[in-house]
Design a protein around this motif. Structure first.
Motif, PDB file in Angstrom:
ATOM      1  N   TYR A   1       7.609  11.733  -2.912  1.00 34.91           N
ATOM      2  CA  TYR A   1       6.277  11.636  -2.292  1.00 34.91           C
ATOM      3  C   TYR A   1       5.174  11.808  -3.317  1.00 34.91           C
ATOM      4  N   ARG A   2       3.991  11.176  -3.028  1.00 35.66           N
ATOM      5  CA  ARG A   2       2.754  11.515  -3.734  1.00 35.66           C
ATOM      6  C   ARG A   2       2.340  12.865  -3.194  1.00 35.66           C
ATOM      7  N   ALA A   3       2.397  13.905  -4.039  1.00 31.43           N
ATOM      8  CA  ALA A   3       2.200  15.265  -3.553  1.00 31.43           C
ATOM      9  C   ALA A   3       0.806  15.468  -2.955  1.00 31.43           C
TER      10      ALA A   3
ATOM     11  N   GLY B   1       1.715  -1.527   2.935  1.00 32.37           N
ATOM     12  CA  GLY B   1       1.488  -2.965   2.779  1.00 32.37           C
ATOM     13  C   GLY B   1       0.720  -3.252   1.502  1.00 32.37           C
ATOM     14  N   VAL B   2      -0.273  -4.177   1.607  1.00 31.99           N
ATOM     15  CA  VAL B   2      -0.980  -4.576   0.382  1.00 31.99           C
ATOM     16  C   VAL B   2      -2.055  -3.577  -0.025  1.00 31.99           C
ATOM     17  N   ILE B   3      -2.200  -2.493   0.717  1.00 33.06           N
ATOM     18  CA  ILE B   3      -3.189  -1.474   0.337  1.00 33.06           C
ATOM     19  C   ILE B   3      -2.722  -0.748  -0.930  1.00 33.06           C
ATOM     20  N   ARG B   4      -1.444  -0.510  -1.040  1.00 32.97           N
ATOM     21  CA  ARG B   4      -0.939   0.145  -2.248  1.00 32.97           C
ATOM     22  C   ARG B   4       0.246  -0.653  -2.784  1.00 32.97           C
ATOM     23  N   LEU B   5      -0.033  -1.432  -3.804  1.00 29.03           N
ATOM     24  CA  LEU B   5       0.982  -2.307  -4.384  1.00 29.03           C
ATOM     25  C   LEU B   5       1.319  -1.853  -5.802  1.00 29.03           C
ATOM     26  N   ARG B   6       2.466  -2.311  -6.270  1.00 29.82           N
ATOM     27  CA  ARG B   6       2.815  -2.015  -7.663  1.00 29.82           C
ATOM     28  C   ARG B   6       2.330  -3.141  -8.578  1.00 29.82           C
ATOM     29  N   GLU B   7       2.107  -4.297  -8.000  1.00 28.90           N
ATOM     30  CA  GLU B   7       1.457  -5.397  -8.728  1.00 28.90           C
ATOM     31  C   GLU B   7       0.354  -5.904  -7.826  1.00 28.90           C
ATOM     32  N   PHE B   8      -0.893  -5.879  -8.292  1.00 30.30           N
ATOM     33  CA  PHE B   8      -2.002  -6.261  -7.416  1.00 30.30           C
ATOM     34  C   PHE B   8      -3.076  -6.989  -8.212  1.00 30.30           C
ATOM     35  N   SER B   9      -4.065  -7.496  -7.489  1.00 26.12           N
ATOM     36  CA  SER B   9      -5.115  -8.274  -8.162  1.00 26.12           C
ATOM     37  C   SER B   9      -6.422  -7.510  -8.171  1.00 26.12           C
TER      38      SER B   9
ATOM     39  N   ILE C   1     -10.502   3.824   3.511  1.00 27.73           N
ATOM     40  CA  ILE C   1      -9.755   3.424   2.310  1.00 27.73           C
ATOM     41  C   ILE C   1     -10.727   2.852   1.277  1.00 27.73           C
ATOM     42  N   GLU C   2     -10.533   3.266   0.028  1.00 29.38           N
ATOM     43  CA  GLU C   2     -11.359   2.704  -1.062  1.00 29.38           C
ATOM     44  C   GLU C   2     -10.945   1.264  -1.323  1.00 29.38           C
ATOM     45  N   ILE C   3     -11.942   0.354  -1.376  1.00 27.37           N
ATOM     46  CA  ILE C   3     -11.593  -1.018  -1.762  1.00 27.37           C
ATOM     47  C   ILE C   3     -12.294  -1.451  -3.057  1.00 27.37           C
ATOM     48  N   VAL C   4     -13.400  -0.753  -3.393  1.00 26.30           N
ATOM     49  CA  VAL C   4     -14.124  -1.054  -4.633  1.00 26.30           C
ATOM     50  C   VAL C   4     -14.585   0.270  -5.232  1.00 26.30           C
ATOM     51  N   GLY C   5     -14.527   0.389  -6.548  1.00 24.39           N
ATOM     52  CA  GLY C   5     -15.100   1.559  -7.231  1.00 24.39           C
ATOM     53  C   GLY C   5     -16.223   1.082  -8.144  1.00 24.39           C
ATOM     54  N   ILE C   6     -17.359   1.772  -8.111  1.00 27.11           N
ATOM     55  CA  ILE C   6     -18.493   1.366  -8.966  1.00 27.11           C
ATOM     56  C   ILE C   6     -18.905   2.605  -9.763  1.00 27.11           C
TER      57      ILE C   6
ATOM     58  N   SER D   1     -15.382  -2.327  -9.843  1.00 30.79           N
ATOM     59  CA  SER D   1     -13.971  -2.702  -9.901  1.00 30.79           C
ATOM     60  C   SER D   1     -13.448  -2.956  -8.483  1.00 30.79           C
ATOM     61  N   PHE D   2     -13.086  -4.214  -8.216  1.00 30.33           N
ATOM     62  CA  PHE D   2     -12.715  -4.622  -6.856  1.00 30.33           C
ATOM     63  C   PHE D   2     -11.206  -4.815  -6.737  1.00 30.33           C
ATOM     64  N   GLY D   3     -10.626  -4.309  -5.666  1.00 28.43           N
ATOM     65  CA  GLY D   3      -9.218  -4.570  -5.378  1.00 28.43           C
ATOM     66  C   GLY D   3      -9.136  -5.725  -4.389  1.00 28.43           C
ATOM     67  N   ILE D   4      -8.701  -6.891  -4.886  1.00 29.18           N
ATOM     68  CA  ILE D   4      -8.731  -8.103  -4.062  1.00 29.18           C
ATOM     69  C   ILE D   4      -7.772  -8.000  -2.868  1.00 29.18           C
ATOM     70  N   ASP D   5      -6.601  -7.416  -3.082  1.00 28.14           N
ATOM     71  CA  ASP D   5      -5.622  -7.354  -1.978  1.00 28.14           C
ATOM     72  C   ASP D   5      -6.142  -6.471  -0.841  1.00 28.14           C
ATOM     73  N   ARG D   6      -6.770  -5.348  -1.219  1.00 31.40           N
ATOM     74  CA  ARG D   6      -7.307  -4.465  -0.171  1.00 31.40           C
ATOM     75  C   ARG D   6      -8.448  -5.151   0.568  1.00 31.40           C
ATOM     76  N   ILE D   7      -9.246  -5.920  -0.169  1.00 31.85           N
ATOM     77  CA  ILE D   7     -10.350  -6.643   0.483  1.00 31.85           C
ATOM     78  C   ILE D   7      -9.764  -7.680   1.440  1.00 31.85           C
TER      79      ILE D   7
HETATM   80  N1  ATP Z   1      -1.904   0.269  -6.048  1.00 31.08           N
HETATM   81  C1  ATP Z   1      -2.902  -0.499  -5.685  1.00 31.08           C
HETATM   82  N2  ATP Z   1      -2.694  -1.538  -4.847  1.00 31.08           N
HETATM   83  C2  ATP Z   1      -3.706  -2.354  -4.469  1.00 31.08           C
HETATM   84  N3  ATP Z   1      -4.971  -2.190  -4.914  1.00 31.08           N
HETATM   85  C3  ATP Z   1      -5.245  -1.175  -5.757  1.00 31.08           C
HETATM   86  C4  ATP Z   1      -4.231  -0.280  -6.179  1.00 31.08           C
HETATM   87  N4  ATP Z   1      -4.781   0.635  -7.014  1.00 31.08           N
HETATM   88  C5  ATP Z   1      -6.087   0.321  -7.113  1.00 31.08           C
HETATM   89  N5  ATP Z   1      -6.371  -0.760  -6.367  1.00 31.08           N
HETATM   90  C6  ATP Z   1      -7.681  -1.426  -6.214  1.00 31.08           C
HETATM   91  O1  ATP Z   1      -8.368  -1.461  -7.450  1.00 31.08           O
HETATM   92  C7  ATP Z   1      -9.656  -0.863  -7.300  1.00 31.08           C
HETATM   93  C8  ATP Z   1     -10.085  -0.171  -8.562  1.00 31.08           C
HETATM   94  O2  ATP Z   1      -9.072   0.672  -9.065  1.00 31.08           O
HETATM   95  P1  ATP Z   1      -9.240   2.245  -9.256  1.00 31.08           P
HETATM   96  O3  ATP Z   1      -8.536   2.625 -10.491  1.00 31.08           O
HETATM   97  O4  ATP Z   1     -10.680   2.639  -9.094  1.00 31.08           O
HETATM   98  O5  ATP Z   1      -8.413   2.731  -7.988  1.00 31.08           O
HETATM   99  P2  ATP Z   1      -7.953   4.197  -7.664  1.00 31.08           P
HETATM  100  O6  ATP Z   1      -9.169   5.058  -7.529  1.00 31.08           O
HETATM  101  O7  ATP Z   1      -6.888   4.614  -8.600  1.00 31.08           O
HETATM  102  O8  ATP Z   1      -7.331   3.905  -6.209  1.00 31.08           O
HETATM  103  P3  ATP Z   1      -6.470   4.944  -5.364  1.00 31.08           P
HETATM  104  O9  ATP Z   1      -7.155   6.286  -5.512  1.00 31.08           O
HETATM  105  O10 ATP Z   1      -6.508   4.396  -3.975  1.00 31.08           O
HETATM  106  O11 ATP Z   1      -5.103   4.902  -5.982  1.00 31.08           O
HETATM  107  C9  ATP Z   1      -9.517   0.066  -6.111  1.00 31.08           C
HETATM  108  O12 ATP Z   1     -10.760   0.237  -5.465  1.00 31.08           O
HETATM  109  C10 ATP Z   1      -8.528  -0.670  -5.234  1.00 31.08           C
HETATM  110  O13 ATP Z   1      -9.202  -1.606  -4.400  1.00 31.08           O
END
Ligand code: ATP
Length: 577
Positions: free
Chosen positions: A95-97, A201-209, A318-323, A432-438
């Protein structure tokens, strides 16, 4: 079924996306985009380009997705890019602790592994699967490691973000922008993180865009020339103080900067553009907020940081973009390791005149004495400060050789010099935008259900320009006399570069429902009246209303409907249903 299940079920059934490697039982954290999903993703990325590449004038670059070790040593990923991990001592589930204590601490990112473990113990948290005891918490590095070339001499890492490509290329980009600040560069591409236990699902992927912009600015000026364009936008802000009170505040971008809630104009400008972009792809305004990082949650070097967060069913916010304002951390780290000069000479608006006391070598003596080396020795003497001129001789080293010069051969004089600018290390603003989460958010926020004639109609209310298919061409029946004119219309759409689909299978009602489910904004039906008067029906996805238009004008009308130049009820003759 909750909304999350409904959306993922529809996405799988209709060809948007599904877990990868299904044929062999799958692997968590990997997803495939199918025919509709890949198109939807492309459209979301293209609108991002419209905003940030065209709108802001940032250059798009493309770098390798594998990086060498130096890059990640400088960036801090090798030593610090990790998440806390715990394992069940009984069933061995991992688990993620920090996720296990989310109900106790809202933002556990700031806690150390020891602190998280203590909380797990104090709160009697056990394995969610089997109730077994959890192991001590330790940090797990999220980078995928590989080897470059045969053997193990050159480790490589799959990039965990695209940003490093822009930092590594800073000098070349600076030259491309004719040595002046500010400028920006972006990448849209794959990133890799070996997430501990991805289950969303695509919210947390090991390979993402990711789509990331690195904006290099003069650290002395954090105003934005186009701030007036966004200052009246009203956003829902969840600032540090608002989080203390547990209440989101709505205010204009201008007010947020004036009150010091967002650190400065440039950061606020990109928060505002992010907001506009997210609405443009179909994120619901009511389920979107901007949350400020708490001081202990933010990276130590960051000046201010805001996340665009969306409300999703089951998953919550859920975070989808970090600025972030990352200050000069990245460039200074790469400067320290690479020894390259990543500073920029910025010119003052007017040169500044300044008096100073300078060392003046006596060239009449030094010239003949040192001949070819005299200039270099004189430069070294001039570079000395007056305070260092002690004793009867001065020792200086030039090109590894030491010279002794009599003190009487240098004098001290006051000179006035013109200073035209100074060297600065740029600060970096990073959206920084996470395309899959968007993409997932767009699917969920577009999903609607409504009862129609004793049946539940499911509609994806994509904005025009986002839906994977622009228009469906449907012959009323699968008969040659209807299929042929329908094909001609279909070909015309394709010739004009629009994404049309041709469908003859099943009753017309079923075909409408299918297109509602995949979000096709308009369906054109060719029927027997078409053969008589050359008109077709157009059905609007959201209202289910129908109009009749001339088939010859179909492409123009659909294009105008999609751009908003034409309103549906005025585009043709209403059809009574
Ligand atoms: N494992 C992942 N799967 C899908 N998208 C991701 C993943 N990790 C990050 N992202 C996307 O990339 C963006 C920028 O990455 P950033 O490093 O700021 O994420 P993070 O703060 O580590 O995210 P989290 O805390 O959710 O793991 C995030 O806002 C998110 O949309």
């Amino acid at each position: 079924m909750d909304r999350y299940e409904q959306v993922t079920e529809l996405a799988r059934r209709r060809g948007f996306m599904w877990p990868s490697f299904e044929l062999y039982g799958g692997a968590a954290g990997f997803y495939d985009y199918g025919p509709l999903g890949a198109r939807l993703k492309r459209r979301i990325e293209d609108i991002w380009r419209r905003f940030f590449v065209i709108g802001e004038g940032f250059a798009e670059i493309e770098c390798p997705t594998i990086g060498i070790e130096e890059v990640f040593r400088a960036s801090g990923h090798l030593s610090g890019f990790s998440d806390p991990l715990t394992e069940c001592k009984e069933c061995k589930e991992i688990y993620r602790a920090d996720h296990l204590i989310k109900h106790i601490v809202e933002v556990p990112d700031a806690l150390s592994a020891e602190e998280i473990y203590r909380m797990i113990k104090e709160n009697d948290i056990t394995c969610p699967e089997c109730g077994g005891e959890l192991s001590e918490v330790y940090e797990f590095n999220l980078m995928f490691r590989t080897a470059i070339g045969p053997g193990n001499r050159h480790p490589g890492y799959l990039r965990p973000e695209t940003a490093q490509g822009m930092f590594i290329n800073f000098q070349r980009l600076l030259r491309y922008y004719r040595d002046s600040l500010p400028f920006g560069a972006v990448q849209i591409g794959r990133s890799y993180r070996n997430e501990i236990s991805p289950r969303q699902g695509v919210i947390r992927l090991r390979e993402f865009s990711q789509a990331e912009a690195e904006v290099f600015i003069d650290p002395r000026n954090k105003q934005h020339p186009r701030f007036s364009e966004v200052k009246d936008l009203r956003l829902r802000l969840y600032s540090r103080e608002a989080q203390e009170r547990g209440q989101v505040e709505e205010m204009s971008v201008g007010e947020a900067v004036e009150r010091g809630i967002i650190a400065h104009e440039i950061l606020a400008y990109f928060v505002a553009r992010t907001y506009e972009y997210l609405l443009a792809v179909g994120v619901d305004r009511e389920r979107l907020r901007f949350r400020q990082h708490k001081a202990d949650e933010m990276a130590h070097y960051a000046a201010d940081c805001w996340d665009a967060e969306v409300l999703l069913d089951r998953l919550g916010w859920i975070e989808i973009v970090g600025i972030a304002d990352r200050t000069d951390y990245d460039l200074r780290s790469h400067m320290a390791l690479s020894k390259a000069n990543l500073s920029v000479f910025v010119h003052y608006p007017e040169p500044v005149r300044r008096k100073r006391v300078a060392v003046k070598p006596d060239m009449k003596v030094l010239g003949p004495r040192f001949k070819g080396r005299a200039k270099a020795i004189a430069d070294a003497l001039q570079a000395m400060s007056v305070a260092d001129l002690k004793g009867d001789t001065i020792k200086i080293t030039v090109d590894g050789e030491t010279y002794e010069i009599e003190r009487r051969l240098v004098s001290v004089e006051e000179i006035e010099e013109e200073i035209r600018g100074e060297y600065v290390v740029p600060h970096v603003i990073e959206p920084s935008f996470g395309i899959d989460r968007i993409l997932y958010t767009v699917l969920e926020h577009s999903y609607h259900e409504e009862p129609v004639e004793d049946e539940m109609r499911v509609v994806l209310r994509f904005l025009p320009g986002i839906s994977p298919i622009d228009v469906a061409i449907l012959p009323l029946m699968d008969k040659d006399e209807l299929v042929e004119p329908a094909r001609r219309i279909f070909d015309e759409f394709r010739r004009c570069g629009m994404l049309a689909e041709f469908d003859t299978s099943g009753s017309i009602g079923r075909r409408y429902r299918r297109n509602d489910e995949i979000g096709t904004p308009y369906c054109i039906t060719v029927d027997y009246q078409t053969l008589e008067d050359g008109t077709v029906t157009v059905r609007d996805r959201d209202t289910m209303q129908q109009i009749r238009i001339e088939a010859d004008r179909a492409v123009d009308i659909i294009r105008d409907l999609m751009s908003g130049a034409l309103c549906f009820s005025e585009a043709g003759m209403p059809v009574k249903s």
